[in-house]
Design a protein around this motif. Structure first.
Motif, mmCIF file in Angstrom:
data_model
loop_
_atom_site.group_PDB
_atom_site.id
_atom_site.type_symbol
_atom_site.label_atom_id
_atom_site.label_comp_id
_atom_site.label_asym_id
_atom_site.label_seq_id
_atom_site.Cartn_x
_atom_site.Cartn_y
_atom_site.Cartn_z
ATOM 1 N N MET A 1 54.692 -77.287 -32.152
ATOM 2 C CA MET A 1 53.762 -75.792 -32.268
ATOM 3 C C MET A 1 53.030 -76.475 -30.962
ATOM 4 N N LYS A 2 51.909 -77.495 -30.785
ATOM 5 C CA LYS A 2 51.481 -77.369 -29.618
ATOM 6 C C LYS A 2 52.839 -77.938 -27.995
ATOM 7 N N ASP A 3 53.784 -77.748 -28.180
ATOM 8 C CA ASP A 3 54.821 -78.549 -27.633
ATOM 9 C C ASP A 3 55.309 -76.124 -27.298
ATOM 10 N N LEU A 4 55.104 -75.743 -27.927
ATOM 11 C CA LEU A 4 55.579 -74.459 -27.917
ATOM 12 C C LEU A 4 54.404 -73.221 -27.391
ATOM 13 N N GLU A 5 52.922 -73.352 -27.455
ATOM 14 C CA GLU A 5 52.141 -73.291 -26.660
ATOM 15 C C GLU A 5 51.806 -73.419 -25.279
ATOM 16 N N ASN A 6 51.621 -74.995 -25.478
ATOM 17 C CA ASN A 6 51.345 -75.258 -23.694
ATOM 18 C C ASN A 6 52.806 -75.187 -23.466
ATOM 19 N N ASN A 7 53.809 -75.148 -23.403
ATOM 20 C CA ASN A 7 54.780 -74.976 -22.218
ATOM 21 C C ASN A 7 55.371 -73.521 -22.671
ATOM 22 N N LYS A 8 54.886 -72.178 -22.216
ATOM 23 C CA LYS A 8 55.118 -71.460 -21.585
ATOM 24 C C LYS A 8 56.491 -71.485 -21.019
ATOM 25 N N GLU A 9 55.980 -71.447 -19.800
ATOM 26 C CA GLU A 9 57.554 -71.222 -18.571
ATOM 27 C C GLU A 9 58.541 -72.341 -18.814
ATOM 28 N N ILE A 10 58.223 -72.911 -19.490
ATOM 29 C CA ILE A 10 59.255 -74.504 -19.854
ATOM 30 C C ILE A 10 60.387 -73.513 -20.889
ATOM 31 N N HIS A 11 59.660 -73.047 -21.115
ATOM 32 C CA HIS A 11 60.537 -72.813 -22.122
ATOM 33 C C HIS A 11 61.010 -71.111 -22.152
ATOM 34 N N VAL A 12 60.439 -70.125 -21.084
ATOM 35 C CA VAL A 12 61.085 -69.104 -21.201
ATOM 36 C C VAL A 12 62.144 -69.037 -19.933
ATOM 37 N N GLN A 13 61.947 -70.625 -19.178
ATOM 38 C CA GLN A 13 63.460 -71.102 -17.803
ATOM 39 C C GLN A 13 63.739 -70.966 -18.629
ATOM 40 N N SER A 14 64.194 -71.815 -20.047
ATOM 41 C CA SER A 14 65.188 -72.687 -20.319
ATOM 42 C C SER A 14 65.595 -71.375 -21.163
#
Length: 726
Positions: A207-220
Motif C-alpha cells: 500500500m505504501k509502495d503504491l502510494e509513494n511510487n506513482k511514477e514508477i508504476h505508471v511507467q511500468s
C-alpha cells in the motif's frame, strides 16, 4: 507394512489451541465476513494429526482421550510428509521396540518406518514419538526411554550432538501425550499466524509502495502497453477491438500480480478491479473514436473529395509512423455493417498513439489505487485491534512448546519433586535440600535441553510449603457446615458450592470440598439453618503423595435433599453474573498460562478476576499463581476457577482447595498469590462409576421440592417463606 492415518480432531480437545483460536475469532470475524484477507480462515480450521506406525491401529484414545472427538480422514500405506500450512497439524510416530539382552531397542519394523520418513529433521519440532511397552510387564522407566531415544537420535541425526528426541518421546500410557500433541498443534498454529502476519506486513508495505511510487508504476504499466503491440484499427469491428482490450487487461493483471500489489485481496474481489480496468480502457476507446470522427468531419468541410482523399492518406501515413513495428502484417477482420471483410495491415491507422499509452497507464494506476484504498477503508477500524491481538497471542504462546519440553524432561529426574513456571522463571523443585541432588538435576537438564526459552531463567531449588485450608466451613453459593447452635464467639464454618450434577434417575447433586462437608455430613443453608443435602461421596487424597497418576483431590458430592423447596440455577456463571453453557477443562495447567481466570466464591467480594501468571506441578499437587491479591480467601474452598471471560461458552477448570505460601525462606518469584487446586475433570473421573452422573452445564433453572424432611423441618421452613436460591 507402514500405515499412515490422518485424523481430524475437534479443537476443544486441546485447550491451548482452542483458547488461542477463540481469542482470534472475536477480532477476525469482521475480516472473514467481508473477505479472506490474510488467509485468516486457516487459523480456525480443525487440526489434523498424522499417525505413522508399522502395525495396524484401531484405537486412538491416546491421541484425544475421547473417541467421539475425532474422525478418520484417510488411512493408507504411503507416507506423505509434505508440509501443509493450511491448518494446524502434528505428527505422531508409534514405535514398537523389542527387548534384546535385557535392553529396549528399536525393532526392525521401527527402523523400516524411520527410513521412510524423508527429511524428518525438518519436521522434528512437531513430532511426538509414542512407545509401546516392549513386553506385557514392561517397566516403562526413564532409563529405558533415555536409551531408546539415544538410539533413535543417532539414527536420524545428520551430526552428533544433543539428544533432541528424549523430550519428544513418551510411553503409551503417559497422560502427557495429548498435552504434547496439543502444544505441537499450537506451535503449528503459531507458524500459521507468522505466515499471516508476514502477509499482512507485505500488504501494508505494498500500500505504501503504491502510494509513494506513482511514477514508477505508471511507467511500468506504460511499458507493458507499449511492448504488447497494442493497437486498435480504425477500420476494425467493435468486436475485434474489444478482444484486443481484453488481451491487454490480462497483461496488466499479470503485471499487478508480479509486483504483488494485491497481496491480500482474494480472487473474487480482484474480478471487480478487472471490470474497472475494462471500463477505463473502453472509455478511452470511445473518446478516441469520437475524436477521430470529429477530425474527419472537419476535414470534409474544408476539402474537396480529392483533397480529402489526400488528407486522409497523409493522416494515415503520419499515424503509421507512430505505430509499433511489431504489428501483425495482415489480419482479416469482418465488417458487419457492410458484410465485407477488412484486412488489417501495417498501413492501417491506429486509434491510439504513443502519447495515449501514458494516459492509459495513468488511468490504470488511478483505478488500482482507488480500488485498494476503498478495500483498506473497509477495515481501518478493525486492523489495529486485529494486529494487537496477534501480538498478544504471540507473546502468550510462542514458548508453550519449549516450556512443556522443560517440564517433560525435568519431572523424569528422580531428584525432582515438581515443575513450575512463574512469571519469567522456570522452576524445578527438589525432593530434598542437598547440593548433590541439585547438581545432578542441573546436569540432567543440560544433557537434553538447551537454554531456557526467551526471557525465562532457570531456578533449581528446594521448597517447603505451608498450606492454609479455606475451611471456615447457583455456583459460588455459601454452604454452611454446621448449624448455628454453638458458642456465640465461635466463627461460622462454611465453604463454596462448585457445580451441579445429575444422575440417570434425575437426582441432583452439588460439589464442594471434603474438608468443608465431610463424609455423611449435612450441608446447611446460611440463611435459616435448614438442611440442603447430605454428602454421599468423598475423595480426600493424602497430601504427602508424589504420584502424578494419583492427583490430590479434596472433593465432596452432596445429594440435594432440602427441607424446603430450592430454586437451583445450572450452567456456568460469567463475570457479568449470567449463566452460560459450560465445558470441562481436561488439559494441563501450563495451557492456561497468561490466560484470564475468575471465580465465584462464598466470601466477599464473591467475584474475583485475575490472570494466571504461573503454575507449579509437584506430581499429585497442583499450584496456580494468580496476579490478583486475595483472589481466594477463607470460605472459598470448593469454588470453581473458570478460564476466560467468554459470554458464550465457559470453561470450568479447577477447584480451589487452599492458599499456599513458600515456607522455605527462598526469594519470592512473583507478586501474585498461590493456591492449591485440583482439576474439575479429575474429580468427575472419580465419580465416573456412579451410573449416569453428568455435570449440569447448560443454563437452566430447576425447582427441587422437599425430599427428606426431618423432625424440625417446620421450624426451619417457617423462618423463610420464599424459596432459597443456589
Amino acid at each position: 507394512m507402514v500405515s499412515c492415518y490422518e485424523l481430524e480432531v475437534d479443537s476443544e480437545v486441546y485447550t491451548s489451541l482452542w483458547l488461542t483460536q477463540k481469542s482470534f475469532r472475536k477480532y477476525a470475524e469482521p475480516f472473514m465476513e467481508k473477505t479472506s484477507i490474510f488467509e485468516i480462515e486457516n487459523i480456525f480450521r480443525k487440526p489434523r494429526i498424522i499417525v505413522l506406525t508399522s502395525f495396524p491401529v484401531d484405537n486412538f484414545d491416546f491421541v484425544v482421550g475421547v473417541n467421539n472427538q475425532l474422525k478418520m480422514v484417510s488411512s493408507k500405506n504411503i507416507i506423505q510428509m509434505a508440509e501443509n500450512l493450511f491448518r494446524p497439524k502434528a505428527i505422531v510416530v508409534i514405535l514398537n521396540p523389542t527387548r534384546q539382552q535385557g535392553n529396549c531397542r528399536l525393532s526392525e519394523k521401527d527402523v523400516n518406518l524411520l527410513d521412510k520418513l524423508n527429511d524428518i529433521n525438518e519436521i522434528l519440532e512437531n513430532i511426538v514419538f509414542v512407545v509401546k511397552a516392549s513386553d506385557s510387564n514392561g517397566t516403562d522407566d526413564t532409563e529405558e526411554l533415555e536409551k531408546l531415544s539415544s538410539e533413535l537420535s543417532s539414527r536420524i541425526s545428520k551430526k552428533r550432538g544433543k539428544n533432541e528426541i528424549f523430550k519428544k518421546m513418551f510411553w503409551l500410557k503417559d497422560d502427557q501425550i495429548s498435552v504434547r500433541i496439543g502444544v505441537c498443534l499450537l506451535d503449528s498454529l503459531i507458524h500459521l499466524i507468522h505466515k499471516m502476519k508476514n502477509k499482512a506486513h507485505r500488504f501494508i508495505q505494498s500500500m505504501k509502495d503504491l502510494e509513494n511510487n506513482k511514477e514508477i508504476h505508471v511507467q511500468s504499466f506504460e511499458k507493458v502497453i507499449s511492448k504488447s503491440g497494442f493497437r486498435l484499427c480504425i477500420s476494425a469491428s467493435q468486436k475485434s477491438n474489444h478482444t484486443t482490450i481484453r488481451n491487454l487487461r490480462h497483461l496488466l493483471k499479470k503485471e499487478i500480480d508480479r509486483k504483488d500489489l494485491l497481496v491480500c485481496i482474494e480472487i473474487v474481489k480482484r474480478k471487480k478491479l478487472d471490470q474497472i480496468i475494462k471500463t477505463t480502457l473502453e472509455t478511452y476507446l470511445k473518446k478516441r473514436m469520437l475524436h477521430l470522427k470529429m477530425d474527419k468531419r472537419d476535414a470534409c468541410k474544408r476539402c474537396t473529395s480529392k483533397e480529402l482523399s489526400s488528407t486522409l492518406l497523409k493522416t494515415r501515413s503520419m499515424t503509421n509512423e507512430m505505430l509499433p513495428v511489431n504489428c501483425a502484417s495482415t489480419t482479416r477482420i469482418s465488417v458487419s455493417k457492410t458484410n465485407r471483410t477488412h484486412t488489417c495491415s501495417s498501413r492501417c491507422g491506429n486509434v491510439f498513439c504513443r502519447k495515449d499509452y501514458r494516459e492509459i497507464a495513468k488511468g490504470v494506476y488511478t483505478d488500482l489505487l482507488s480500488f485498494v484504498t476503498r478495500f483498506v477503508n473497509n477495515y481501518h477500524k478493525d486492523i489495529p485491534a486485529f494486529f494487537e491481538t496477534i501480538a498478544d497471542e504471540m507473546v502468550k504462546r510462542t514458548n508453550s512448546l519449549k516450556i512443556h519440553e522443560w517440564k517433560t524432561v525435568a519431572i523424569r529426574n528422580v531428584h525432582v519433586k515438581g515443575f513450575g513456571c512463574i512469571e519469567n522463571n522456570i522452576c524445578v523443585n527438589l525432593k530434598t535440600n542437598d547440593e548433590t541432588g541439585k547438581k545432578a538435576v542441573s546436569a540432567f537438564l543440560k544433557k537434553y535441553l538447551n537454554d531456557p526459552p526467551g526471557k525465562y531463567k532457570l531456578r533449581i531449588e528446594y521448597k517447603e510449603r505451608k498450606i492454609t485450608l479455606f475451611s471456615k466451613l447457583e455456583q459460588g453459593s455459601k454452604i454452611n457446615r454446621k448449624e448455628t447452635e454453638m458458642r456465640a464467639d465461635e466463627p461460622r464454618k462454611y465453604g463454596s458450592l462448585g457445580i451441579f450434577l445429575k444422575d440417570s434417575k434425575g437426582t441432583y447433586f452439588f460439589t464442594t470440598c471434603a474438608h468443608v462437608i465431610g463424609e455423611e455430613e449435612h450441608a446447611y443453608s446460611p440463611d435459616d439453618d435448614s438442611k440442603l443435602g447430605q454428602s454421599v461421596f468423598i475423595h480426600h487424597s493424602e497430601s504427602n503423595t508424589n504420584d502424578k497418576n494419583d492427583p490430590y483431590i479434596d472433593f465432596s458430592l452432596i445429594q440435594v435433599s432440602p427441607e424446603r423447596t430450592l430454586t437451583c440455577t445450572f450452567g456456568l456463571k460469567t463475570t457479568g453474573g449470567d449463566f452460560i453453557n459450560g465445558r470441562i477443562f481436561r488439559g494441563d495447567l501450563s495451557e492456561i498460562l497468561n490466560e484470564n481466570v475468575y471465580k465465584w466464591g462464598a466470601t466477599e467480594p464473591c467475584l474475583q478476576k485475575g490472570k494466571c501468571i504461573g503454575f507449579e506441578d509437584e506430581g499429585s499437587l497442583l499450584y496456580m499463581i494468580v496476579d490478583t491479591k486475595d483472589f481466594a480467601k477463607g470460605g472459598d474452598s470448593g469454588a470453581i476457577v473458570c478460564v476466560g471471560e467468554d459470554v458464550e461458552t465457559g470453561l470450568a477448570a479447577f477447584v480451589i482447595v487452599a492458599g499456599s505460601t513458600d515456607d522455605s525462606g527462598s526469594e519470592s518469584l512473583n507478586s501474585g498469590s498461590s493456591y492449591l487446586v485440583y482439576k474439575v475433570s479429575d474429580a468427575l473421573d472419580r465419580i465416573g462409576t456412579i451410573s449416569g452422573m453428568t455435570p449440569c452445564l447448560n443454563p437452566y433453572i430447576r425447582t427441587i421440592s422437599i425430599s427428606s424432611p426431618v423432625s424440625d423441618s417446620k421450624r426451619a421452613a417457617s423462618k423463610r417463606k420464599t424459596p432459597d436460591k443456589l
